[in-house]
Scaffold this motif. Structure first.
Motif, PDB file in Angstrom:
ATOM      1  N   GLY A  61      35.584  26.752  38.854  1.00  0.00           N
ATOM      2  CA  GLY A  61      35.928  26.414  40.226  1.00  0.00           C
ATOM      3  C   GLY A  61      37.315  26.888  40.661  1.00  0.00           C
ATOM      4  N   MET A  62      38.134  27.366  39.730  1.00  0.00           N
ATOM      5  CA  MET A  62      39.469  27.873  40.092  1.00  0.00           C
ATOM      6  C   MET A  62      39.332  29.252  40.720  1.00  0.00           C
TER       7      MET A  62
ATOM      8  N   ALA B 272      52.526  29.335  34.462  1.00  0.00           N
ATOM      9  CA  ALA B 272      52.565  30.191  35.644  1.00  0.00           C
ATOM     10  C   ALA B 272      51.222  30.884  35.802  1.00  0.00           C
ATOM     11  N   VAL B 273      50.597  31.193  34.680  1.00  0.00           N
ATOM     12  CA  VAL B 273      49.240  31.736  34.681  1.00  0.00           C
ATOM     13  C   VAL B 273      48.398  30.689  33.960  1.00  0.00           C
TER      14      VAL B 273
ATOM     15  N   TYR C 180      50.052  38.829  39.725  1.00  0.00           N
ATOM     16  CA  TYR C 180      48.823  38.700  38.948  1.00  0.00           C
ATOM     17  C   TYR C 180      47.600  38.814  39.869  1.00  0.00           C
ATOM     18  N   GLN C 181      47.715  38.322  41.096  1.00  0.00           N
ATOM     19  CA  GLN C 181      46.611  38.463  42.055  1.00  0.00           C
ATOM     20  C   GLN C 181      46.350  39.939  42.349  1.00  0.00           C
ATOM     21  N   ARG C 182      47.433  40.726  42.470  1.00  0.00           N
ATOM     22  CA  ARG C 182      47.271  42.167  42.712  1.00  0.00           C
ATOM     23  C   ARG C 182      46.573  42.843  41.528  1.00  0.00           C
ATOM     24  N   ILE C 183      46.944  42.439  40.321  1.00  0.00           N
ATOM     25  CA  ILE C 183      46.297  42.998  39.129  1.00  0.00           C
ATOM     26  C   ILE C 183      44.815  42.653  39.139  1.00  0.00           C
ATOM     27  N   MET C 184      44.505  41.402  39.411  1.00  0.00           N
ATOM     28  CA  MET C 184      43.103  40.967  39.452  1.00  0.00           C
ATOM     29  C   MET C 184      42.319  41.767  40.492  1.00  0.00           C
TER      30      MET C 184
ATOM     31  N   VAL D  46      45.620  30.557  42.687  1.00  0.00           N
ATOM     32  CA  VAL D  46      46.540  29.763  41.877  1.00  0.00           C
ATOM     33  C   VAL D  46      47.461  30.663  41.053  1.00  0.00           C
ATOM     34  N   LEU D  47      47.147  31.945  41.008  1.00  0.00           N
ATOM     35  CA  LEU D  47      47.952  32.898  40.235  1.00  0.00           C
ATOM     36  C   LEU D  47      49.139  33.381  41.057  1.00  0.00           C
TER      37      LEU D  47
END
Length: 154
Positions: A84-85, A77-78, A94-98, A89-90
């Protein structure tokens, strides 16, 4: 009133008084039992609210299982970050955390990320977030510094 009648009346009064005192004692015990039960219910309600908040927090920031199924194949999932990623894809949480870590002026602590995401600092909630930050670091999306802070690898 005759003396015998007066004695009988006093005995009746004494007997009735004893009955009423006994009844008052029983009512007092019942009242205490009711108060005790009310207190127990208050505590139970408090515990139920905390558990509900904890479940809500865990569902908001659920620890995603490390592997899922896509077309019958196990996938993370992660995923491990590769050249290049991008973060799309998260999973969304997890995108909010990033995003929070990327926008910070420098390395961040778990409680700072909690604050930015509006997550309570209760251990159950903050530890779930810490787990996600560690997972992102383990898979190359973040760097975990020696002091426990996190920063982007970008």
């Amino acid at each position: 009133m005759t003396q015998d009648a007066e004695v009988d009346l006093r005995e009746l009064i004494t007997a009735r008084r004893a009955e009423l005192e006994l009844q008052a004692e029983k009512l007092s015990q019942q009242l205490q039992e009711v108060r005790d039960e009310l207190e127990e219910l208050t505590v139970a309600d408090r515990v139920a609210r905390r558990l509900a908040e904890q479940v809500r927090a865990e569902s908001e920031l659920a620890v995603t299982s490390p592997a899922g199924q896509v077309a019958g194949r196990a996938v993370l999932a992660v995923p491990q970050r590769e050249r290049g990623m991008d973060e799309t894809v998260l999973p969304a949480d997890y995108q909010r955390i990033m995003d929070v870590v990327r926008r910070a002026d420098g390395p961040v602590r778990v409680k700072q990320v909690c604050g930015e995401l509006g997550i309570s600092l209760e251990p159950a909630r903050s530890e779930a977030l810490r787990s996600k930050l560690n997972r992102l670091a383990e898979r190359g999306w973040l760097r975990k510094l020696a002091d426990g802070k996190f920063t982007t690898t970008l």
